[in-house]
Design an enzyme around this catalytic site. Structure first.
Site, mmCIF file in Angstrom:
data_model
loop_
_atom_site.group_PDB
_atom_site.id
_atom_site.type_symbol
_atom_site.label_atom_id
_atom_site.label_comp_id
_atom_site.label_asym_id
_atom_site.label_seq_id
_atom_site.Cartn_x
_atom_site.Cartn_y
_atom_site.Cartn_z
ATOM 1 N N TRP A 1 -26.138 -28.111 2.726
ATOM 2 C CA TRP A 1 -27.576 -28.026 2.952
ATOM 3 C C TRP A 1 -27.749 -26.727 3.721
ATOM 4 O O TRP A 1 -27.391 -26.621 4.893
ATOM 5 C CB TRP A 1 -28.070 -29.208 3.790
ATOM 6 C CG TRP A 1 -29.552 -29.265 3.869
ATOM 7 C CD1 TRP A 1 -30.412 -29.923 3.041
ATOM 8 C CD2 TRP A 1 -30.388 -28.636 4.863
ATOM 9 N NE1 TRP A 1 -31.712 -29.728 3.442
ATOM 10 C CE2 TRP A 1 -31.725 -28.953 4.550
ATOM 11 C CE3 TRP A 1 -30.141 -27.835 5.977
ATOM 12 C CZ2 TRP A 1 -32.797 -28.489 5.315
ATOM 13 C CZ3 TRP A 1 -31.213 -27.366 6.723
ATOM 14 C CH2 TRP A 1 -32.515 -27.701 6.391
ATOM 15 N N GLU B 1 -46.434 -43.140 7.302
ATOM 16 C CA GLU B 1 -45.225 -43.385 6.507
ATOM 17 C C GLU B 1 -45.504 -43.244 5.004
ATOM 18 O O GLU B 1 -44.729 -42.627 4.273
ATOM 19 C CB GLU B 1 -44.653 -44.776 6.822
ATOM 20 C CG GLU B 1 -43.454 -45.209 5.997
ATOM 21 C CD GLU B 1 -42.241 -44.293 6.083
ATOM 22 O OE1 GLU B 1 -41.302 -44.503 5.293
ATOM 23 O OE2 GLU B 1 -42.264 -43.331 6.889
ATOM 24 N N GLU C 1 -42.349 -36.246 0.651
ATOM 25 C CA GLU C 1 -40.939 -35.860 0.615
ATOM 26 C C GLU C 1 -40.284 -36.053 -0.748
ATOM 27 O O GLU C 1 -39.284 -35.401 -1.041
ATOM 28 C CB GLU C 1 -40.145 -36.562 1.715
ATOM 29 C CG GLU C 1 -39.987 -38.039 1.617
ATOM 30 C CD GLU C 1 -39.097 -38.574 2.751
ATOM 31 O OE1 GLU C 1 -38.087 -37.944 3.067
ATOM 32 O OE2 GLU C 1 -39.454 -39.638 3.315
ATOM 33 N N CYS D 1 -24.573 -30.795 6.281
ATOM 34 C CA CYS D 1 -23.740 -30.789 5.087
ATOM 35 C C CYS D 1 -22.825 -31.997 5.124
ATOM 36 O O CYS D 1 -22.801 -32.750 6.088
ATOM 37 C CB CYS D 1 -22.918 -29.514 5.078
ATOM 38 S SG CYS D 1 -23.916 -28.038 5.317
ATOM 39 N N HIS E 1 -63.604 -35.829 12.329
ATOM 40 C CA HIS E 1 -63.460 -34.733 13.302
ATOM 41 C C HIS E 1 -62.819 -33.504 12.661
ATOM 42 O O HIS E 1 -62.324 -32.621 13.357
ATOM 43 C CB HIS E 1 -62.618 -35.213 14.499
ATOM 44 C CG HIS E 1 -63.241 -36.383 15.192
ATOM 45 N ND1 HIS E 1 -64.409 -36.315 15.912
ATOM 46 C CD2 HIS E 1 -62.865 -37.692 15.220
ATOM 47 C CE1 HIS E 1 -64.720 -37.511 16.376
ATOM 48 N NE2 HIS E 1 -63.812 -38.370 15.962
ATOM 49 N N LYS F 1 -43.626 -40.506 2.617
ATOM 50 C CA LYS F 1 -42.884 -40.853 1.393
ATOM 51 C C LYS F 1 -43.397 -40.030 0.208
ATOM 52 O O LYS F 1 -42.635 -39.473 -0.559
ATOM 53 C CB LYS F 1 -43.005 -42.361 1.091
ATOM 54 C CG LYS F 1 -42.258 -43.237 2.091
ATOM 55 C CD LYS F 1 -40.773 -43.302 1.903
ATOM 56 C CE LYS F 1 -39.974 -42.439 2.852
ATOM 57 N NZ LYS F 1 -39.898 -42.726 4.231
ATOM 58 N N ASN G 1 -19.688 -28.264 9.001
ATOM 59 C CA ASN G 1 -21.025 -28.869 9.067
ATOM 60 C C ASN G 1 -21.568 -28.591 10.461
ATOM 61 O O ASN G 1 -20.945 -28.950 11.456
ATOM 62 C CB ASN G 1 -20.958 -30.379 8.834
ATOM 63 C CG ASN G 1 -22.312 -31.030 9.113
ATOM 64 O OD1 ASN G 1 -23.354 -30.407 8.962
ATOM 65 N ND2 ASN G 1 -22.280 -32.271 9.579
ATOM 66 N N GLY G 2 -22.706 -27.919 10.531
ATOM 67 C CA GLY G 2 -23.279 -27.575 11.840
ATOM 68 C C GLY G 2 -23.810 -26.154 11.819
ATOM 69 O O GLY G 2 -24.011 -25.572 10.744
ATOM 70 N N ARG H 1 -26.234 -35.885 2.024
ATOM 71 C CA ARG H 1 -26.326 -35.070 3.234
ATOM 72 C C ARG H 1 -26.735 -33.636 2.935
ATOM 73 O O ARG H 1 -27.072 -32.889 3.850
ATOM 74 C CB ARG H 1 -24.989 -35.055 3.963
ATOM 75 C CG ARG H 1 -24.443 -36.444 4.295
ATOM 76 C CD ARG H 1 -23.052 -36.335 4.897
ATOM 77 N NE ARG H 1 -23.135 -35.641 6.158
ATOM 78 C CZ ARG H 1 -23.342 -36.258 7.331
ATOM 79 N NH1 ARG H 1 -23.498 -37.552 7.340
ATOM 80 N NH2 ARG H 1 -23.420 -35.585 8.439
ATOM 81 N N LYS I 1 -30.349 -36.488 4.071
ATOM 82 C CA LYS I 1 -30.468 -37.806 4.681
ATOM 83 C C LYS I 1 -30.208 -37.800 6.178
ATOM 84 O O LYS I 1 -30.862 -38.502 6.954
ATOM 85 C CB LYS I 1 -29.478 -38.752 3.999
ATOM 86 C CG LYS I 1 -29.533 -40.187 4.472
ATOM 87 C CD LYS I 1 -30.781 -40.855 3.995
ATOM 88 C CE LYS I 1 -30.974 -42.268 4.456
ATOM 89 N NZ LYS I 1 -32.292 -42.778 4.187
HETATM 90 C C1 AGP Z 1 -37.472 -40.365 5.937
HETATM 91 O O1 AGP Z 1 -37.633 -40.784 4.645
HETATM 92 C C2 AGP Z 1 -36.744 -39.118 6.084
HETATM 93 N N1 AGP Z 1 -35.488 -39.164 5.470
HETATM 94 C C3 AGP Z 1 -36.653 -38.597 7.508
HETATM 95 O O2 AGP Z 1 -37.937 -38.414 8.005
HETATM 96 C C4 AGP Z 1 -35.869 -39.485 8.478
HETATM 97 O O3 AGP Z 1 -36.596 -40.626 8.788
HETATM 98 C C5 AGP Z 1 -35.610 -38.697 9.765
HETATM 99 O O4 AGP Z 1 -34.846 -37.564 9.428
HETATM 100 C C6 AGP Z 1 -34.888 -39.538 10.800
HETATM 101 O O5 AGP Z 1 -33.629 -39.904 10.341
HETATM 102 P P1 AGP Z 1 -32.781 -40.979 11.192
HETATM 103 O O6 AGP Z 1 -33.520 -42.276 11.158
HETATM 104 O O7 AGP Z 1 -31.463 -41.039 10.473
HETATM 105 O O8 AGP Z 1 -32.648 -40.431 12.578
#
Ligand code: AGP
Length: 592
Positions: free
Chosen positions: A74, A469, A476, A2, A492, A473, A100-101, A27, A587
């Site tokens: 979150w 990657e 997500e 959060c 496989h 993208k 937060n936590g 966040r 994020k």
């Molecule tokens: C990537 O687009 C995501 N937001 C997520 O996979 C991110 O890369 C992952 O949570 C790692 O975050 P960080 O680089 O801040 O540790």
């Protein structure tokens, strides 16, 4: 994961806290709320939804007083409901907390509190904190003494802000594992999950260490050790990051703006202090065991880094998913070098493995974007990404900057740092080219993908990480199920899923992987797949060609990832999704 913020000072706190929450919304954004203290009363306003919508509905920024705390959520414990939104108050509506936590032992604490007559309004772990404070304050403790006492019984991770009607003009803050930074401004004092919310007021920041707390008033902050209550002397650091309010720069979304910033991000990523790069390279060369630890997109950068280091410096490095590395970190030792890669520097899975390995004598190097983050402070050596704040939840410019830094380190390990720097600076031009050539193409392909529910991304060698990657993208932000995999693995098992019209993206530059990847692409085409070829050269096998500029073999990951970012972005927009705030994600993942 959060976002929390508090302000106490001369200005009306409501508007400051709400604007601050908007800057923390990346966040977590499923519900939000604010609490303030004025004339011996506690004012709490909260609801489900994004901050702008809630503020429209119930004027969060209208809470009275010059002392307020706020939270954007979150959800971890307790569903997304108004009752579970923060702040949470005690039985007497005198004390309010934001957190937060995760409090792992909250059920046990709650049982005890309920047995002692406390009434709970939510299903969250956080609310136990408000009631624990209530008991301590009832015994005559000050708010900071109460938080020190309560913290003893809390297991888990926390950054907590508390206010009380009995002590107006005061906010108490404590942290353990979750990030918390204090901002010292002329006319007030801030506490926040990161520096972004107070950068327009001050650059003087104190990053709270593990198990530290602070008492904030309008005149400043006093720091203490949570375990002992002992006073701590802390020196503020000067934050260099800029925050321009209109941060989207005219783009509809942060993500598109950050995609467009990548040529610059590649240039600033290699603007490193040479001695720091040399120290980093030497550490990797000298270490008996090198383990890259990272999550999500950052791990994919590590996979590319491993190839580059192997190819240029003939050094093998292991790459671990951080949430799994925690189970191996116990056998780290003084000959182990853990290289942690993290944009936020606050990812709990990364920090957990790092702390465990460090306790076993391992050295910790990091490649991180957020200066002053927990990972930065746990590291023996670090290289910063220098790409500025990244707000879009989907990592884009930070990934390109991570690749640029890893390429530079690999060249430095081979004793070719200045040659590498030149080549990477030249590469930033190719990245700009890749954007220009593919924005329109990606929009068109997004229209094709709009109605699809599955897609596959294939590649080989150094490009395998880009298949992962590209798929991440797409998943997500557009919510299309996408799977990235080594092209050789297809036959496989996964080939069974390919049928008429299945979108298959092959990352297929004319490098050492070209021929084999193309044959794997043809295997899918033989089952009816719609083949999208990402390459510097067209091929009759492609149903659609996504053209990338010709670059050195080593650099194709950086050239090829850009059109895949654009494809995901436009697919999300085409499907009416918010590319900046995808559902269920955040994020900075500060819980394990
Ligand atoms: C990537 O687009 C995501 N937001 C997520 O996979 C991110 O890369 C992952 O949570 C790692 O975050 P960080 O680089 O801040 O540790």
């Amino acid at each position: 994961m959060c976002g929390i913020i508090g302000y106490v000072g001369k200005r009306p706190a409501g508007p400051i806290v709400v604007e601050g929450l908007k800057k923390l919304e990346y966040r977590g954004y499923d519900s939000a709320g604010v609490a303030s203290v004025k004339d011996g009363k506690l004012f709490v306003r909260k609801d489900v939804g994004k901050i702008a919508e809630i503020n429209q509905k119930m004027r969060l920024d209208g809470v009275p007083g010059e002392t307020a705390i706020g939270h954007t959520r979150w959800a971890t414990t307790g569903a997304v409901t108004k009752e579970n939104a923060h702040p949470h108050a005690d039985c007497n509506n005198e004390i309010a907390v934001v957190h937060n936590g995760i409090i792992e032992n909250y059920q046990e604490l709650r049982k005890g509190l309920e047995a002692r007559g406390h009434g709970f309004r939510s299903q969250t772990d956080t609310e136990v904190i408000a009631h624990l404070l209530e008991e301590e304050v009832a015994r005559g403790a000050s708010l900071e003494k109460a938080l020190v006492a309560a913290a003893v019984s809390l297991h888990g991770s926390y950054a907590i802000l508390a206010v009380s009607t009995r002590e107006p003009g005061k906010i108490v803050a404590v942290r353990f594992e979750s990030p918390l930074v204090i901002g010292l401004a002329e006319d007030g004092t801030f506490a926040s999950s990161d520096t972004l919310p107070f950068l327009e007021y001050t650059r003087k920041a104190v990053f709270l260490g593990e198990g530290e707390g602070a008492v904030l008033t309008g005149k400043g902050a006093e720091f203490f050790d949570v375990k002992t209550g002992r006073k701590l002397a802390k020196q503020p650091a000067e934050v260099k990051w800029m925050w321009d309010g209109a941060a989207k720069g005219g783009y509809p979304h942060f993500m598109l703006k950050e995609i467009m910033e990548q040529p610059e991000a590649v240039r600033t990523a290699v603007a490193q202090d040479d001695s720091a790069v040399q120290a980093f390279a030497k550490g990797l060369l000298d270490a008996k065991k090198v383990i890259f630890s990272a999550c999500g997109t950052s791990r994919y950068a590590a996979l590319v880094g491993r190839y580059a280091i192997e190819k240029l410096a003939d050094k093998y490095c292991d790459v671990m998913i951080s949430s799994e590395y925690s189970y191996f970190a116990g056998n780290a030792d003084k000959d182990t070098l853990v290289v942690a890669i993290s944009q936020s520097g606050e990812t709990a899975d990364v920090l957990d493995g790092v702390r465990k390995a460090k306790s076993k004598g391992a050295r910790i190097f990091s490649i991180v974007n957020v200066v002053g983050s927990t990972l930065d402070r746990l590291s023996d050596e670090r290289l910063y990404l220098n790409c500025g704040p990244e707000i879009g939840v989907a990592a884009t410019k930070s990934f390109s900057a991570q690749l640029a830094v890893l390429y530079l380190v690999a060249f430095a390990m081979a004793g070719r740092a200045s040659e590498g720097k030149k080549a990477i600076l030249k590469l930033s031009g190719a990245v700009g080219e890749a954007i220009k050539r593919n924005d329109r193409k990606a929009r068109e392909l997004a229209k094709f993908l709009k109605g699809r529910e599955n897609a596959y991304y294939l590649a080989r060698g150094i490009n395998f990480a880009i298949a992962l990657e590209g798929a991440l993208k797409m998943k997500e932000i557009s919510y299309i199920h996408a799977e990235g995999m080594p092209a050789g693995e297809l036959k496989h098992g996964t080939l069974a899923l390919i049928e008429k019209g299945t979108p298959v993206v092959i990352i297929n530059p004319t490098d050492y992987t070209h021929g084999e990847t193309l044959s794997n692409g043809l295997e899918t085409k033989a089952r009816g797949a719609f083949l999208i070829g990402v390459s510097d050269e067209n091929n009759e096998a492609y149903d659609e060609w996504v053209e990338v500029p010709k670059v050195e073999e080593l650099f194709y990951p950086l050239a090829c990832v850009v059109p895949l970012q654009l494809l995901a972005y436009h697919s999300a927009v085409e499907r009416g999704k918010d590319p900046d705030k995808p559902r269920n994600l955040a994020k900075s993942v500060t819980v394990k």
